[in-house]
Design a protein around this motif. Structure first.
Motif, PDB file in Angstrom:
ATOM      1  N   ALA A   1      22.318  53.920 118.718  1.00 52.21           N
ATOM      2  CA  ALA A   1      21.594  52.869 118.007  1.00 52.21           C
ATOM      3  C   ALA A   1      20.397  53.420 117.243  1.00 52.21           C
ATOM      4  O   ALA A   1      20.131  53.021 116.100  1.00 52.21           O
ATOM      5  N   ILE A   2      19.669  54.349 117.856  1.00 55.65           N
ATOM      6  CA  ILE A   2      18.457  54.838 117.195  1.00 55.65           C
ATOM      7  C   ILE A   2      18.790  55.775 116.042  1.00 55.65           C
ATOM      8  O   ILE A   2      18.041  55.859 115.061  1.00 55.65           O
ATOM      9  N   VAL A   3      19.902  56.468 116.118  1.00 56.55           N
ATOM     10  CA  VAL A   3      20.354  57.277 114.986  1.00 56.55           C
ATOM     11  C   VAL A   3      20.627  56.371 113.794  1.00 56.55           C
ATOM     12  O   VAL A   3      20.182  56.634 112.666  1.00 56.55           O
ATOM     13  N   GLU A   4      21.345  55.277 114.035  1.00 58.21           N
ATOM     14  CA  GLU A   4      21.651  54.331 112.960  1.00 58.21           C
ATOM     15  C   GLU A   4      20.371  53.703 112.413  1.00 58.21           C
ATOM     16  O   GLU A   4      20.214  53.541 111.196  1.00 58.21           O
ATOM     17  N   GLU A   5      19.453  53.339 113.297  1.00 59.82           N
ATOM     18  CA  GLU A   5      18.173  52.751 112.879  1.00 59.82           C
ATOM     19  C   GLU A   5      17.395  53.711 111.989  1.00 59.82           C
ATOM     20  O   GLU A   5      16.826  53.311 110.963  1.00 59.82           O
ATOM     21  N   THR A   6      17.377  54.975 112.365  1.00 62.06           N
ATOM     22  CA  THR A   6      16.638  55.979 111.606  1.00 62.06           C
ATOM     23  C   THR A   6      17.232  56.189 110.225  1.00 62.06           C
ATOM     24  O   THR A   6      16.512  56.264 109.221  1.00 62.06           O
ATOM     25  N   LEU A   7      18.550  56.281 110.168  1.00 63.18           N
ATOM     26  CA  LEU A   7      19.226  56.470 108.878  1.00 63.18           C
ATOM     27  C   LEU A   7      18.994  55.278 107.958  1.00 63.18           C
ATOM     28  O   LEU A   7      18.690  55.437 106.763  1.00 63.18           O
TER      29      LEU A   7
ATOM     30  N   ASN B   1      15.511  54.943 106.381  1.00 62.69           N
ATOM     31  CA  ASN B   1      15.207  55.895 105.319  1.00 62.69           C
ATOM     32  C   ASN B   1      16.224  55.863 104.179  1.00 62.69           C
ATOM     33  O   ASN B   1      16.087  56.608 103.213  1.00 62.69           O
ATOM     34  N   GLY B   2      17.235  55.002 104.328  1.00 61.53           N
ATOM     35  CA  GLY B   2      18.233  54.859 103.271  1.00 61.53           C
ATOM     36  C   GLY B   2      18.989  56.136 102.973  1.00 61.53           C
ATOM     37  O   GLY B   2      19.250  56.461 101.810  1.00 61.53           O
ATOM     38  N   ILE B   3      19.356  56.873 104.033  1.00 54.91           N
ATOM     39  CA  ILE B   3      20.062  58.133 103.806  1.00 54.91           C
ATOM     40  C   ILE B   3      21.402  58.136 104.522  1.00 54.91           C
ATOM     41  O   ILE B   3      21.623  57.404 105.484  1.00 54.91           O
ATOM     42  N   GLU B   4      22.289  58.973 104.047  1.00 54.43           N
ATOM     43  CA  GLU B   4      23.597  59.159 104.663  1.00 54.43           C
ATOM     44  C   GLU B   4      23.517  60.252 105.734  1.00 54.43           C
ATOM     45  O   GLU B   4      22.684  61.158 105.662  1.00 54.43           O
ATOM     46  N   ARG B   5      24.415  60.163 106.698  1.00 57.13           N
ATOM     47  CA  ARG B   5      24.454  61.166 107.769  1.00 57.13           C
ATOM     48  C   ARG B   5      24.575  62.589 107.237  1.00 57.13           C
ATOM     49  O   ARG B   5      24.003  63.520 107.792  1.00 57.13           O
ATOM     50  N   SER B   6      25.325  62.728 106.168  1.00 55.66           N
ATOM     51  CA  SER B   6      25.623  64.058 105.635  1.00 55.66           C
ATOM     52  C   SER B   6      24.379  64.781 105.118  1.00 55.66           C
ATOM     53  O   SER B   6      24.407  66.008 104.946  1.00 55.66           O
ATOM     54  N   ARG B   7      23.297  64.052 104.887  1.00 58.92           N
ATOM     55  CA  ARG B   7      22.086  64.684 104.345  1.00 58.92           C
ATOM     56  C   ARG B   7      21.265  65.390 105.421  1.00 58.92           C
ATOM     57  O   ARG B   7      20.378  66.182 105.108  1.00 58.92           O
ATOM     58  N   ILE B   8      21.538  65.103 106.682  1.00 64.59           N
ATOM     59  CA  ILE B   8      20.776  65.743 107.754  1.00 64.59           C
ATOM     60  C   ILE B   8      21.255  67.180 107.925  1.00 64.59           C
ATOM     61  O   ILE B   8      22.444  67.433 108.104  1.00 64.59           O
ATOM     62  N   ASP B   9      20.316  68.110 107.866  1.00 62.69           N
ATOM     63  CA  ASP B   9      20.665  69.525 108.001  1.00 62.69           C
ATOM     64  C   ASP B   9      20.807  69.937 109.462  1.00 62.69           C
ATOM     65  O   ASP B   9      21.695  70.724 109.801  1.00 62.69           O
TER      66      ASP B   9
END
Length: 326
Positions: free
Chosen positions: A231-237, A240-248
């Protein structure tokens, strides 16, 4: 240029006690084995503080290394926040003791107790100070001597925990740094993961340390942790309006390899982009995220400009995340 002030990580540091306790060492103490522990947790070894070595000692070593990496003198600090659930004393806070030892007297210094989420909570607090303009340079530490609370006869829990500390120096920056932090808690689940003794509860006259032990219902903690971190991963994304793929890089709390893998799967992130130190450190509670971050920075994996997601889950229950541009 935006008028917003960010908290940029200027330097990282960590410290582990010299003594290493392997799974084979534990097998001599309780009915367990390296295969049993590793297959269920991913842990191969953990570090144990020496007799007389305190949480404050570990924190000091990590803090000195972080200050050196940041090129910051202790006298420049405007704030010290230390996450721990194993403080040296009831009071003064371990942060105050650390402040004096560093020679940073004068700035506010206090502890945050959010169990394994302690560092993420402390990071969020320090970020708010910097964002508000109340501080320009802050030291954030996560440090624990959890093995002092371990029941070495309880094989399901004694294999999990280790001692260690990690630290970061934050500096105000006009361009990049911490993008957002997200914190949650649920005290209604306390008896699934807790220490039932405190100053005002549980003590018996003449037995000052009676019952200071970690009690955990492991399978229930696992289920709640995976759900909360999802849930908190989804909340964080979304925040910030970002896609999962942008996380390094995902830098998670190092409690259990299965939980880490479940969170990575939720992010659709290959394990090659997840920082894992649980095999070498065990669960160091609030020390685990900054320990993993420092290891990743010093190994060259994490590079300036990369997007990092930090997350943790701990007793309370507490959980939290931080998204930042390193």
């Amino acid at each position: 240029m935006s008028d917003r002030i960010y908290s940029r990580i200027a330097g990282t540091g960590s410290y582990l006690p010299e003594k290493v306790l392997t799974n084979d060492d534990l097998a001599k103490l309780v009915d367990t084995s390296d295969e049993w522990i590793a297959s269920r947790t991913g842990i191969r070894q953990r570090h144990v503080a020496a007799e007389g070595e305190t949480t404050g000692d570990l924190a000091w070593h990590a803090a000195v290394r972080a200050l050196e990496a940041a090129g910051v003198a202790a006298s420049e600090l405007d704030l010290i926040v230390l996450g721990t659930t194993t403080p040296d004393l009831v009071f003064p806070s371990t942060a105050c003791l650390l402040q004096h030892r560093l020679g940073a007297n004068g700035c506010p210094a206090f502890d945050v107790n959010a169990a394994c989420s302690g560092f993420v909570y402390a990071l969020s607090v320090a970020d708010k100070f910097i964002r508000s303009g109340s501080a320009k340079t802050a030291l954030v530490v996560g440090a624990e001597t959890l093995t002092r609370m371990v029941d070495w006869s309880e094989r399901t829990s004694c294999v999990l925990f280790g001692d260690g500390a990690g630290a970061v120096v934050l500096k105000a920056d006009a361009e990049t740094g911490i993008l957002s932090t997200h914190l949650h808690a649920d005290g209604g689940k306390k008896e699934l993961l807790w220490n039932p003794v405190g100053v005002s509860v549980g003590f018996k006259p003449g037995e000052p340390n009676a019952g200071v032990r970690i009690n955990m219902t492991g399978n229930e903690v696992f289920k709640h942790a995976v759900k909360a971190l999802d849930a908190i991963v989804e909340e964080t994304l979304q925040a910030n309006g970002i896609e999962r793929s942008r996380i390094d890089w995902l830098i998670p709390h190092q409690a259990n390899l299965r939980i880490i893998e479940a969170t990575a799967k939720r992010l659709e992130m290959p394990m090659e982009r997840v920082i894992v130190t649980v095999d070498m450190h065990g669960n160091t509670s609030s020390g685990s995220v900054p320990l993993a971050l420092d290891a990743a920075v010093r190994s060259g994996k994490v590079q300036r400009g990369q997007l990092l997601l930090l997350e943790a889950f701990g007793g309370g229950f507490t959980w939290g995340s931080a998204l930042l541009r390193y």
